[in-house]
Scaffold this motif. Structure first.
Motif, PDB file in Angstrom:
ATOM      1  N   THR A 273      39.824  -0.794  19.290  1.00  0.00           N
ATOM      2  CA  THR A 273      39.426  -1.739  18.244  1.00  0.00           C
ATOM      3  C   THR A 273      40.554  -2.068  17.276  1.00  0.00           C
ATOM      4  O   THR A 273      40.342  -2.812  16.328  1.00  0.00           O
ATOM      5  N   ARG A 372      24.834 -12.384  18.905  1.00  0.00           N
ATOM      6  CA  ARG A 372      25.446 -11.116  19.305  1.00  0.00           C
ATOM      7  C   ARG A 372      26.660 -10.839  18.419  1.00  0.00           C
ATOM      8  O   ARG A 372      27.429 -11.742  18.118  1.00  0.00           O
ATOM      9  N   GLU A 374      29.587  -7.495  16.988  1.00  0.00           N
ATOM     10  CA  GLU A 374      30.132  -6.146  17.129  1.00  0.00           C
ATOM     11  C   GLU A 374      30.716  -5.690  15.802  1.00  0.00           C
ATOM     12  O   GLU A 374      31.321  -6.488  15.073  1.00  0.00           O
ATOM     13  N   THR A 375      30.533  -4.417  15.495  1.00  0.00           N
ATOM     14  CA  THR A 375      31.079  -3.855  14.262  1.00  0.00           C
ATOM     15  C   THR A 375      31.807  -2.557  14.578  1.00  0.00           C
ATOM     16  O   THR A 375      31.623  -1.968  15.641  1.00  0.00           O
ATOM     17  N   CYS A 402      20.709  -2.399  18.172  1.00  0.00           N
ATOM     18  CA  CYS A 402      22.024  -1.859  18.543  1.00  0.00           C
ATOM     19  C   CYS A 402      21.933  -1.517  20.014  1.00  0.00           C
ATOM     20  O   CYS A 402      21.247  -0.561  20.395  1.00  0.00           O
ATOM     21  N   CYS A 423      27.068   0.979  14.763  1.00  0.00           N
ATOM     22  CA  CYS A 423      26.697   0.708  16.150  1.00  0.00           C
ATOM     23  C   CYS A 423      27.956   0.670  17.001  1.00  0.00           C
ATOM     24  O   CYS A 423      28.890  -0.082  16.692  1.00  0.00           O
ATOM     25  N   ASN A 424      27.967   1.483  18.048  1.00  0.00           N
ATOM     26  CA  ASN A 424      29.100   1.500  18.964  1.00  0.00           C
ATOM     27  C   ASN A 424      28.884   0.572  20.154  1.00  0.00           C
ATOM     28  O   ASN A 424      29.701   0.556  21.086  1.00  0.00           O
ATOM     29  N   GLU A 425      27.775  -0.168  20.156  1.00  0.00           N
ATOM     30  CA  GLU A 425      27.488  -1.133  21.216  1.00  0.00           C
ATOM     31  C   GLU A 425      27.396  -2.531  20.584  1.00  0.00           C
ATOM     32  O   GLU A 425      27.671  -2.710  19.399  1.00  0.00           O
ATOM     33  N   THR A 426      27.000  -3.505  21.392  1.00  0.00           N
ATOM     34  CA  THR A 426      26.831  -4.858  20.871  1.00  0.00           C
ATOM     35  C   THR A 426      25.505  -4.961  20.124  1.00  0.00           C
ATOM     36  O   THR A 426      24.464  -4.516  20.615  1.00  0.00           O
TER      37      THR A 426
END
Length: 503
Positions: A273, A372, A374-375, A402, A423-426
């Motif tokens: 990231t 959608r 992402e963070t 999440c 959140c480690n996903e979309t």
């Protein structure tokens, strides 16, 4: 009296430290661990050090891990002396110059929400100073090196007294201050070592001291205030340098030694990231307030800066100690460089997340609009309908997820609020479109803001007769669609079969 005779007088200072068992009565509340939660770290104070003009103590966990950036309070016989914050090695120091006598020194840590209180009580004895006619070579005088009230180095000076002939002679008074210049990544660090020597006697005295400099010190220079030029200094061995001079009766001199040490370094490693940045120095001295920087791709939002400590990420973006700033060096309206201050080295690691919100919109007409995104990291997430768009009128909020996990939320006015979102996903925000036209959503994650838009139109029906002559065969149809458009429609083939087409 023979002026060529050499006699040395010894100043004997005996520091007797007695370790006193922690008081279970006075400080019971500070050391009570009966009701400590699983999230609380037990602390203790160790390494009590008393030297000339200085008291130090170290704050650690029960596993002896140093605890930095915590305030320790110092007391003398129940009277407050001062306080100091611990450095990354858990050490806190204050200036202290007592008269002869016996003192009880208390070091107190009040604790925090996650750290238990602790204390340490020491008794020290300062005897009266006596002069004798004994000979002493290489009398060691320790001077503290201080920058902005932070001890950054300790230098020993070996003073050999010459031509002392009777017990009324007083040793030369020597003090030392070391100042660090600007520390910048990739640039050598300049130092100024100021040594003040005073001869309190009514006759001349010879000065002969040994100065310890860092082993890597280079471009060494010393100025004599009287000669307005180099003083007599020679290198003895390795990092030890001898300074010789003669001071007249009641004379005071200030010598200025300048030198440089090697530059602090930066090593960068890409991550999924962003990047990880290691700021390091191999010097024996610890640099303070190092100016660090890293270049980033041109972006229109502020990424977060994290310090890695004990394998945990600590967000220091808004911490004034680190003075994080964002620069647009090419003047294109987007950030391309981050600068910050590293409080202390030898080694410190940081991480930057460059992809915070990556929003893609798939509007539908009369159906669901899914955004959608992402963070990276943890912060409050607020989704607000803006610019004439209203939840309940134009959009019916359905859920936020999440990955596949549906999350709890609060509806606050015209916004959806999720506290401490991580959140480690979309992530998916889903709303049903109730009206035609343009709709707008603002996503705010921490201090980063992004927008999502759609342009919903009313559904329509169209019928094609594939038996007619045309550019396609009898079993297909060809639609004149815009390549940049977004489409979602259903085709009924007339034989009971249908297809959904989303583009």
């Amino acid at each position: 009296m023979n002026n060529t005779a050499t006699s040395h007088f010894k100043i004997a200072v005996v520091l007797v430290l007695f370790l006193i068992i922690f008081s279970s009565i006075i400080f019971a509340s500070a050391n009570n661990t009966d009701n400590i939660s699983s999230n609380t770290t037990i602390t203790k104070i160790i390494d009590f050090i008393f030297s000339a003009f200085n008291i130090s103590a170290r704050l650690v966990t029960e596993n002896s891990t140093p605890i930095g950036n915590q305030q320790l309070f110092f007391y003398e016989n129940d009277t407050p002396l001062s306080s100091a914050f611990t450095d990354i090695e858990g050490l806190a120091s204050i200036n202290y110059s007592p008269f002869p006598g016996t003192y009880n020194i208390l070091v107190l840590f009040n604790g925090t929400e996650n750290l238990t209180p602790s204390n340490l009580l020491q008794e020290i004895t300062i005897p009266n100073i006596t002069l004798s006619n004994e000979t002493l070579a290489n009398e060691t005088i320790t001077n503290e090196t201080i920058v902005n009230e932070t001890v950054i180095n300790k230098t020993q000076i070996n003073q050999t007294a010459i031509n002392q002939t009777n017990a009324t002679d007083i040793p030369l008074a020597i003090t030392e201050t070391v100042l660090q210049g600007d520390a910048i990544i990739g640039q050598p660090v300049e130092w100024i070592n100021e040594i003040t020597v005073k001869n309190p006697n009514n006759k001349s005295r010879n000065l002969n001291i040994t100065i310890d400099l860092p082993e890597s010190a280079s471009e060494i220079d010393i100025e004599d205030p009287d000669k307005k030029g180099p003083a007599m200094m020679s290198q003895a061995v390795s990092n030890k340098h001898n300074l010789k001079d003669t001071l007249q009766n009641n004379q005071e001199k200030k010598y200025k030694i300048t030198y440089t040490t090697s530059a602090p370094e930066k090593h960068e490693t890409p991550t999924s990231t962003g990047k990880r940045i290691l700021i390091s120095s191999d010097e024996s001295v610890h640099y303070h307030n190092i100016s660090a920087h890293t270049d980033i791709p041109n972006i229109d939002y502020i990424p977060r800066l994290y310090r890695i400590l004990d394998n945990k990420r600590i967000d220091v973006t808004d911490n004034p100690t680190y003075s994080v700033s964002y620069l647009d060096t090419d003047k294109d309206g987007r950030y391309d460089r981050i600068e910050w201050i590293v409080p202390q080295l030898s080694n410190d690691t940081y991480e930057i997340d460059l992809t915070i919100l990556n929003i893609q919109s798939y509007p539908t007409v009369g159906g669901n609009w899914t955004v959608r995104f992402e963070t990276a990291g943890t912060s409050d997430l607020t989704i607000t309908a803006i610019n004439g768009t209203y939840f309940g009128t134009d959009l019916e909020f359905l859920e936020i997820k999440c990955g596949t996990q549906i999350l709890d939320y609060l509806i606050v006015d015209n916004s959806i609020f999720i506290e401490n979102y991580t959140c480690n996903e979309t992530g998916h925000e889903v709303s049903k479109v109730l009206t035609s036209g343009k709709h707008h959503l603002k996503f705010r994650f921490g201090n980063i803001t992004k927008y999502a838009h759609n342009d919903a139109s009313s559904p329509f029906n169209s019928t094609w007769n594939t038996s007619k002559a045309g550019v396609s065969n009898a079993t297909t149809i060809k639609l004149p669609l815009e390549s940049s458009g977004t489409y979602n429609f259903t085709v009924n083939w007339g034989d009971g079969n249908s297809s959904t087409v989303t583009l």
